[in-house]
Design an enzyme around this catalytic site. Structure first.
Site, PDB file in Angstrom:
ATOM      1  N   GLY B  61       0.876  -1.184  -0.046  1.00  0.00           N
ATOM      2  CA  GLY B  61       0.105  -0.077  -0.085  1.00  0.00           C
ATOM      3  C   GLY B  61       0.999   1.394   0.016  1.00  0.00           C
ATOM      4  N   THR B  62       1.305   1.774  -0.952  1.00  0.00           N
ATOM      5  CA  THR B  62       2.263   2.565  -0.938  1.00  0.00           C
ATOM      6  C   THR B  62       2.167   3.934  -1.956  1.00  0.00           C
ATOM      7  OG1 THR B  62       4.719   2.283  -1.728  1.00  0.00           O
ATOM      8  CG2 THR B  62       3.105   1.507  -3.150  1.00  0.00           C
ATOM      9  N   THR B  63       3.370   4.475  -2.208  1.00  0.00           N
ATOM     10  CA  THR B  63       3.587   5.765  -3.186  1.00  0.00           C
ATOM     11  C   THR B  63       4.760   5.545  -3.855  1.00  0.00           C
ATOM     12  OG1 THR B  63       2.338   7.131  -1.535  1.00  0.00           O
ATOM     13  CG2 THR B  63       3.401   8.021  -3.160  1.00  0.00           C
ATOM     14  N   ASP B  78       8.058   5.384  -1.139  1.00  0.00           N
ATOM     15  CA  ASP B  78       7.983   5.630   0.382  1.00  0.00           C
ATOM     16  C   ASP B  78       8.395   4.292   0.887  1.00  0.00           C
ATOM     17  OD1 ASP B  78       5.387   4.127   1.919  1.00  0.00           O
ATOM     18  OD2 ASP B  78       5.675   3.865  -0.418  1.00  0.00           O
ATOM     19  N   GLY B 168      -1.117   6.056  -2.452  1.00  0.00           N
ATOM     20  CA  GLY B 168      -0.901   7.214  -2.069  1.00  0.00           C
ATOM     21  C   GLY B 168      -0.984   8.245  -3.442  1.00  0.00           C
TER      22      GLY B 168
END
Lengths: 217, 237
Positions: B61-63, B78, B168
Site C-alpha cells: 500500500g504505497t506511493t 515510500d 498514495g
C-alpha cells in the site's frame, strides 16, 4: 462501511464532485465544479450550481446525492432564516454549519450528502466548516471535499499558505478545481466561485476554456 | 458543542480508515471545533481477541513515482509495508533492480510483487523484459536514454515522462500535474519526486517511513534516502 467511502457509490443522481473553501485575509472563497452524473457514465447536467446561498453572507456547497443535498440545504435555509429573525441579527456561520450538522446526523441512516459551509459574520469574520456525511463538524482554514478532492490533496497541502490575499486565494482555488476536474471523471464543467466578505458576495463563473492549463497534451 | 483552544504545540490527527482527514499541528492559539456523533462506534471492525494484523494480507500500500530527465530517470518510493493496521516493515526498499540500469517500483501485495520482480529478473536473462501489473519500470539504456513505463493493474503499458502509482498516488495527481515541467534537470527532478512522495505520505495512511530515491543514468545508479526529519515540509493545516 459504504457511507464513509467516496461519493461514487451513491444511488440516483450524484454530484460526484469537487468542492472547496479557503479563508483569506478578510473573507472566504467557496468553489465547486458544475457536473451532475449518474453512475459515472452519464452526465445528467453540465451546469448545475452546487453553491447554495443559505443566508446573505453564508454559502454551502453540496456533495454526494444531489437530492439529499438539496433537501438538506432547503431545510437549513428555512431554519436559518427563522433563527435570524428571532435573534434580530444576521446568523453566525457556526450556526448555519450546526444546523446542517444536526440534519445530517439525525438522519444519517437515510441521507448521504456532505457539505462545506463557509461565510462571514461580524463575530468571528471569515470561517470555513466542513460537515461530513455522518454528521461530523470540523472548522478549518481551508477544506476540500467530494470525489475529486482526492487528487488535489497533495497540491493544496503544498500550495496553501495562511494569510493569502484575495487574488492569491482565487488563483489557488481555481487551480485546485481545475486540477481535480482534470483527473476526476465525475467532476467537470465550469468552475463556480463565490467570494464572501464583509462587503458582500461576488459570484464568479469560469467556463471550461478559460480555466488554467496544466501540461495538457 | 464546545470549543477547544490549544495553547502550546499539539498534534491532532483525524483519520478515516487509511485516509488522514486533517492534521492540526501548531503552537499558539488555535480554536478547533470538533463534534463526534456519540453513537458512531468504530470505523474498522475491531476485535480485541484477534489483532487486526492476523487477519490481513501483507500489502505494500504505497506511493511510487518515476520521472524522466535528460540523461536518466529519478525514481522514488515510500518505505512502509503494512499488515492491516500494523506496520510490518517501516524501512522497506520498494525499488527493485531488475538489471544494472533498470529498476521497478512495486505496489500492491508484497508477496505478489516480489514474486513478479523475481520472475522478471530471471526472464531478462533470456528475453526482452515482460511487464507486469501495478508496477512502474524505469531506467536508462543507450538507445533511448532515460525512460519511464507504467503498467497499471490490467496490463496496459505506456511510456510517460512522469508516472505515479500505488494507493498514495491519488492524492498527488493535482500536485504532479501542476508542478511537472518538461526539461527539468537532475536536481529539480529529485526535489520534485521527493516533494510529491512526501505529500502523499502525509495523507495516505498506507504510505510512510522514509523516502527512498534512485537516480539512474548512464554513469551510475545513485541511491538516496531521505529520513523522516529531513522530509520536505509544507505548511500543515
Amino acid at each position: 462501511m459504504d457511507r464513509f467511502s467516496l461519493e461514487g457509490h451513491v444511488k440516483g443522481v450524484s454530484t460526484g464532485t469537487t468542492i472547496l473553501a479557503v479563508k483569506f485575509a478578510g473573507g472566504v472563497i467557496i468553489g465547486s465544479d458544475s457536473r451532475a452524473s449518474m453512475g459515472g457514465s452519464y452526465v445528467s447536467s453540465k451546469v448545475i450550481n452546487k453553491l447554495v446561498q443559505v443566508h446573505d453572507r453564508i454559502y454551502c456547497c453540496m456533495s454526494g446525492s444531489l437530492a439529499d443535498a438539496q433537501a438538506i440545504t432547503r431545510a437549513a435555509k428555512f431554519q436559518l432564516a427563522f433563527h435570524s429573525i428571532q435573534m434580530e441579527e444576521p446568523p453566525l456561520v457556526k450556526a448555519a454549519a450546526s444546523i446542517m450538522q444536526e440534519l445530517c446526523y439525525k438522519h444519517k441512516e437515510e441521507l448521504s450528502a456532505g457539505f462545506i459551509t463557509a461565510g462571514w459574520d461580524r463575530k468571528r469574520g471569515a470561517q470555513v466548516y466542513s460537515v461530513s456525511m455522518g454528521g461530523m463538524l470540523v472548522s478549518q482554514p481551508f477544506t476540500i471535499g467530494g470525489s475529486g478532492s482526492t487528487y488535489i490533496y497533495g497540491y493544496v497541502d503544498a500550495k496553501y499558505k495562511p494569510g493569502m490575499t484575495r487574488d492569491e486565494c482565487q488563483t489557488f482555488a481555481t487551480n485546485a478545481l481545475t486540477l481535480a476536474m482534470g483527473r476526476d471523471n465525475v467532476s467537470g464543467g465550469v468552475a463556480h466561485l463565490a467570494v464572501i466578505s464583509e462587503k458582500g458576495v461576488e459570484h464568479i463563473v469560469i467556463p471550461g476554456d478559460k480555466l488554467p492549463k496544466f501540461n495538457d497534451k | 458543542d464546545g470549543e477547544v483552544i490549544y495553547d502550546g504545540r499539539i498534534n491532532c490527527r483525524l483519520q478515516l480508515g487509511s485516509f488522514r482527514l486533517c492534521d492540526v499541528s501548531q503552537s499558539g492559539n488555535m480554536a478547533a471545533m470538533m463534534q463526534f456523533p456519540s453513537n458512531v462506534s468504530t470505523f474498522n471492525n475491531y476485535n480485541d481477541l484477534y489483532p487486526d494484523w492476523t487477519q490481513r494480507e501483507v500489502s505494500t500500500g504505497t506511493t511510487i513515482m518515476a520521472v524522466e530527465f535528460d540523461g536518466g530517470v529519478v525514481i522514488g518510493a515510500d518505505s512502509r509495508t503494512t499488515t492491516g493496521a500494523y506496520i510490518a516493515n517501516r524501512v522497506t526498499d520498494k525499488l527493485t533492480p531488475i538489471h544494472d540500469r533498470i529498476f521497478c517500483c512495486r505496489s500492491g501485495s508484497a508477496a505478489d510483487t516480489q514474486a513478479i520482480a523475481d520472475v522478471v529478473t530471471y526472464q531478462l536473462g533470456f528475453h526482452r523484459e515482460e511487464l507486469m501489473a501495478g508496477i512502474i519500470v524505469a531506467g536508462w539504456d543507450r538507445r533511448r536514454g532515460g525512460q519511464v513505463y507504467t503498467v497499471p493493474v490490467g496490463g496496459m503499458m505506456s511510456r510517460q515522462p512522469v508516472s505515479v502509482g500505488g494507493s498514495g498516488s491519488s492524492y498527488i495527481y493535482g500536485y504532479v500535474d501542476s508542478n511537472f515541467k518538461e526539461g527539468m534537470n537532475r536536481e529539480e527532478c529529485v526535489n520534485f519526486t521527493a516533494s510529491a512522495v512526501s505529500l502523499a505520505m502525509e495523507r495516505d495512511g498506507s504510505s510512510g517511513g522514509v523516502i527512498r530515491l534512485a537516480v539512474i543514468s548512464e554513469g551510475s545508479v545513485e541511491r538516496r534516502v531521505i529520513l523522516g526529519n529531513q522530509l520536505p515540509k509544507f505548511s500543515t493545516v
